[in-house]
Design a protein around this motif. Structure first.
Motif, PDB file in Angstrom:
ATOM      1  N   GLY A   1       0.811  -1.221   0.000  1.00  8.92           N
ATOM      2  CA  GLY A   1       0.000   0.000   0.000  1.00  8.92           C
ATOM      3  C   GLY A   1       0.835   1.257   0.000  1.00  8.92           C
ATOM      4  O   GLY A   1       0.536   2.228   0.707  1.00  8.92           O
ATOM      5  N   ALA A   2       1.882   1.285  -0.831  1.00  8.52           N
ATOM      6  CA  ALA A   2       2.858   2.374  -0.773  1.00  8.52           C
ATOM      7  C   ALA A   2       2.594   3.496  -1.767  1.00  8.52           C
ATOM      8  O   ALA A   2       3.409   4.409  -1.885  1.00  8.52           O
ATOM      9  CB  ALA A   2       4.267   1.820  -1.005  1.00  8.52           C
ATOM     10  N   ASN A   3       1.468   3.471  -2.463  1.00  5.34           N
ATOM     11  CA  ASN A   3       1.233   4.492  -3.481  1.00  5.34           C
ATOM     12  C   ASN A   3       0.647   5.784  -2.908  1.00  5.34           C
ATOM     13  O   ASN A   3       0.554   6.791  -3.610  1.00  5.34           O
ATOM     14  CB  ASN A   3       0.317   3.963  -4.581  1.00  5.34           C
ATOM     15  CG  ASN A   3      -1.052   3.577  -4.073  1.00  5.34           C
ATOM     16  OD1 ASN A   3      -1.171   2.625  -3.307  1.00  5.34           O
ATOM     17  ND2 ASN A   3      -2.092   4.293  -4.489  1.00  5.34           N
ATOM     18  N   LYS A   4       0.251   5.780  -1.613  1.00  4.36           N
ATOM     19  CA  LYS A   4      -0.305   7.000  -1.026  1.00  4.36           C
ATOM     20  C   LYS A   4      -0.231   6.915   0.497  1.00  4.36           C
ATOM     21  O   LYS A   4       0.105   5.875   1.077  1.00  4.36           O
ATOM     22  CB  LYS A   4      -1.763   7.200  -1.462  1.00  4.36           C
ATOM     23  CG  LYS A   4      -2.693   6.089  -1.004  1.00  4.36           C
ATOM     24  CD  LYS A   4      -4.130   6.373  -1.462  1.00  4.36           C
ATOM     25  CE  LYS A   4      -5.082   5.287  -0.971  1.00  4.36           C
ATOM     26  NZ  LYS A   4      -6.480   5.573  -1.343  1.00  4.36           N
TER      27      LYS A   4
ATOM     28  N   ALA B   1       1.880  -1.844  -4.704  1.00 10.49           N
ATOM     29  CA  ALA B   1       0.528  -1.310  -4.848  1.00 10.49           C
ATOM     30  C   ALA B   1      -0.261  -2.236  -5.756  1.00 10.49           C
ATOM     31  O   ALA B   1       0.306  -2.919  -6.619  1.00 10.49           O
ATOM     32  CB  ALA B   1       0.561   0.101  -5.418  1.00 10.49           C
ATOM     33  N   ARG B   2      -1.581  -2.251  -5.579  1.00 11.91           N
ATOM     34  CA  ARG B   2      -2.433  -3.104  -6.407  1.00 11.91           C
ATOM     35  C   ARG B   2      -2.848  -2.426  -7.695  1.00 11.91           C
ATOM     36  O   ARG B   2      -3.308  -3.094  -8.620  1.00 11.91           O
ATOM     37  CB  ARG B   2      -3.663  -3.541  -5.619  1.00 11.91           C
ATOM     38  CG  ARG B   2      -4.574  -2.421  -5.174  1.00 11.91           C
ATOM     39  CD  ARG B   2      -5.741  -2.959  -4.375  1.00 11.91           C
ATOM     40  NE  ARG B   2      -6.615  -1.886  -3.897  1.00 11.91           N
ATOM     41  CZ  ARG B   2      -7.722  -2.104  -3.205  1.00 11.91           C
ATOM     42  NH1 ARG B   2      -8.078  -3.343  -2.897  1.00 11.91           N
ATOM     43  NH2 ARG B   2      -8.468  -1.094  -2.807  1.00 11.91           N
TER      44      ARG B   2
ATOM     45  N   ARG C   1       3.644   5.425 -10.752  1.00 12.49           N
ATOM     46  CA  ARG C   1       3.804   6.862 -10.577  1.00 12.49           C
ATOM     47  C   ARG C   1       4.445   7.176  -9.233  1.00 12.49           C
ATOM     48  O   ARG C   1       5.366   7.993  -9.130  1.00 12.49           O
ATOM     49  CB  ARG C   1       2.425   7.545 -10.679  1.00 12.49           C
ATOM     50  CG  ARG C   1       2.359   8.575 -11.785  1.00 12.49           C
ATOM     51  CD  ARG C   1       1.075   9.351 -11.894  1.00 12.49           C
ATOM     52  NE  ARG C   1      -0.047   8.905 -11.132  1.00 12.49           N
ATOM     53  CZ  ARG C   1      -1.081   8.225 -11.641  1.00 12.49           C
ATOM     54  NH1 ARG C   1      -1.083   7.849 -12.904  1.00 12.49           N
ATOM     55  NH2 ARG C   1      -2.103   7.891 -10.872  1.00 12.49           N
ATOM     56  N   ALA C   2       3.946   6.516  -8.194  1.00 11.92           N
ATOM     57  CA  ALA C   2       4.480   6.748  -6.852  1.00 11.92           C
ATOM     58  C   ALA C   2       5.935   6.303  -6.758  1.00 11.92           C
ATOM     59  O   ALA C   2       6.776   7.021  -6.195  1.00 11.92           O
ATOM     60  CB  ALA C   2       3.633   5.997  -5.828  1.00 11.92           C
ATOM     61  N   ALA C   3       6.237   5.126  -7.304  1.00 11.56           N
ATOM     62  CA  ALA C   3       7.611   4.614  -7.235  1.00 11.56           C
ATOM     63  C   ALA C   3       8.575   5.531  -7.973  1.00 11.56           C
ATOM     64  O   ALA C   3       9.691   5.787  -7.496  1.00 11.56           O
ATOM     65  CB  ALA C   3       7.662   3.204  -7.803  1.00 11.56           C
ATOM     66  N   ASP C   4       8.151   6.034  -9.130  1.00 13.17           N
ATOM     67  CA  ASP C   4       9.008   6.950  -9.889  1.00 13.17           C
ATOM     68  C   ASP C   4       9.277   8.222  -9.092  1.00 13.17           C
ATOM     69  O   ASP C   4      10.399   8.736  -9.072  1.00 13.17           O
ATOM     70  CB  ASP C   4       8.350   7.310 -11.222  1.00 13.17           C
ATOM     71  CG  ASP C   4       8.361   6.157 -12.211  1.00 13.17           C
ATOM     72  OD1 ASP C   4       9.108   5.185 -11.983  1.00 13.17           O
ATOM     73  OD2 ASP C   4       7.607   6.218 -13.208  1.00 13.17           O
TER      74      ASP C   4
ATOM     75  N   ALA D   1      -0.763  -2.040   4.000  1.00 12.19           N
ATOM     76  CA  ALA D   1      -2.051  -1.979   3.305  1.00 12.19           C
ATOM     77  C   ALA D   1      -3.196  -2.280   4.266  1.00 12.19           C
ATOM     78  O   ALA D   1      -3.152  -3.249   5.025  1.00 12.19           O
ATOM     79  CB  ALA D   1      -2.069  -2.968   2.144  1.00 12.19           C
ATOM     80  N   GLY D   2      -4.208  -1.432   4.242  1.00  8.27           N
ATOM     81  CA  GLY D   2      -5.355  -1.632   5.121  1.00  8.27           C
ATOM     82  C   GLY D   2      -6.543  -0.812   4.659  1.00  8.27           C
ATOM     83  O   GLY D   2      -6.381   0.180   3.938  1.00  8.27           O
ATOM     84  N   ILE D   3      -7.728  -1.233   5.063  1.00  6.56           N
ATOM     85  CA  ILE D   3      -8.936  -0.499   4.706  1.00  6.56           C
ATOM     86  C   ILE D   3      -9.802  -0.291   5.943  1.00  6.56           C
ATOM     87  O   ILE D   3      -9.746  -1.064   6.899  1.00  6.56           O
ATOM     88  CB  ILE D   3      -9.758  -1.216   3.615  1.00  6.56           C
ATOM     89  CG1 ILE D   3     -10.205  -2.613   4.089  1.00  6.56           C
ATOM     90  CG2 ILE D   3      -8.968  -1.314   2.317  1.00  6.56           C
ATOM     91  CD1 ILE D   3     -11.174  -3.301   3.141  1.00  6.56           C
TER      92      ILE D   3
END
Length: 235
Positions: free
Chosen positions: A8-11, A32-33, A40-43, A80-82
Motif C-alpha cells: 500500500g505504498a502508493n499513497k 501497490a495493487r 507513478r508513486a515509485a518513480d 495496506a489496510g482499509i
C-alpha cells in the motif's frame, strides 16, 4: 542498508514511509495493487515498483518470487489496510454491518497480512537482520474503546478495530514462532489520510515516524510488541 517492501505504498502513510526510507539510503519496493498509481508513486519516490494485491494469493506469491529473484528481502512493512465508510465519510451503523462487509475488511487487514507473511517469511529467513512491521491502530485496544473516559470511546466502527485487534494477535504469535526475527506492530496515531477522509490531526510525516523507526531496528531490537511514537503500548 536494507531491502524493504511496503504494501500500500502508493499513497498516505505507505508513501511517506517509503519516502523516508529511500531518503535514509535503503532499497525500497513500493507495492501497490493499482499498476498506474503504483508506478507513478515509485518513480516519484525513487523506489522499485512491484504489483501486489494483498487480497490475492497469486499476486502475493508472484511478488515474492520477483523479490527473491532480485536478491531477497530484509524488511517487510505490512501497511495496506482499509476502513469501511459511507460515501459521505460517515461510519457504517452497527445495524448495517454484515458478514460480507466484515469479510472484505478482514481479507485486507488480517488475511492479507497472513498471505504476505506466508510468502515473504522464507525470504526474510535468509536475511541477516529480518524485520516485520505490522501497521496497526490504537483503535485495536479494547480497554480504550470500552472506557467512557477515553477519547477513543467515541469510535463506533465494528470491523476495522476488530481486524486490527486480530492483527495484534498475529504479531504476538508470529514473533513467538520466529524468534530470530524482529516482528512488531505499530500505531501511527490519528493521521490525516484517505483512510479517514483526512480527519486525522497528525501529518503523514508524523505518523510515518514510528513505522520508519521500527523498520530500521537491528537484531538486538525488540520483538512481539506494540509501539507508538512515545514507546511501548501495553497490549
Amino acid at each position: 542498508m536494507a531491502t524493504i517492501l511496503i504494501s500500500g505504498a502508493n499513497k498516505g502513510l505507505g508513501f511517506e514511509t517509503a519516502r523516508q526510507l529511500v531518503a535514509a539510503g535503503h532499497t525500497v519496493y513500493a507495492a501497490a495493487r493499482d499498476a498506474a498509481r503504483g508506478r507513478r508513486a515509485a518513480d516519484e519516490l525513487g523506489a522499485r515498483f512491484i504489483l501486489l494485491d494483498v487480497t490475492d494469493d497469486a499476486s502475493v506469491k508472484a511478488a515474492a518470487k520477483t523479490v527473491a529473484a532480485d536478491g531477497g528481502l530484509d524488511v517487510l512493512v505490512n501497511n495496506a489496510g482499509i476502513e469501511p465508510r459511507l460515501d459521505d465519510g460517515g461510519f457504517i451503523p452497527v445495524s448495517e454491518v454484515t458478514a460480507d462487509l466484515a469479510h472484505r475488511v478482514f481479507d485486507t487487514n488480517v488475511f492479507g497480512h497472513i498471505r504476505m507473511l506466508h510468502s515473504f517469511l522464507p525470504l526474510l529467513e535468509r536475511s541477516a537482520a529480518p524485520v516485520v512491521v505490522n501497521v496497526g491502530s490504537g483503535a485495536s485496544l479494547m480497554r480504550d474503546l470500552s472506557n467512557p473516559d477515553n477519547p477513543a470511546h467515541f469510535y463506533p466502527d465494528v470491523t476495522y478495530p476488530a481486524s486490527k485487534a486480530a492483527m495484534n494477535m498475529l504479531t504476538v504469535q508470529y514473533a513467538k514462532a520466529y524468534p530470530g526475527m524482529r516482528i512488531n506492530a505499530v500505531d501511527p496515531g490519528f493521521t490525516a489520510t484517505d483512510l479517514n477522509f483526512h480527519a486525522g490531526h497528525q501529518t503523514v510525516e508524523e505518523g510515518a515516524e514510528i513505522i520508519v523507526r521500527m523498520a530500521q531496528i537491528g537484531p538486538d531490537g525488540p520483538t512481539g510488541g506494540f509501539y507508538d511514537a512515545r514507546g511501548v503500548i501495553p497490549w
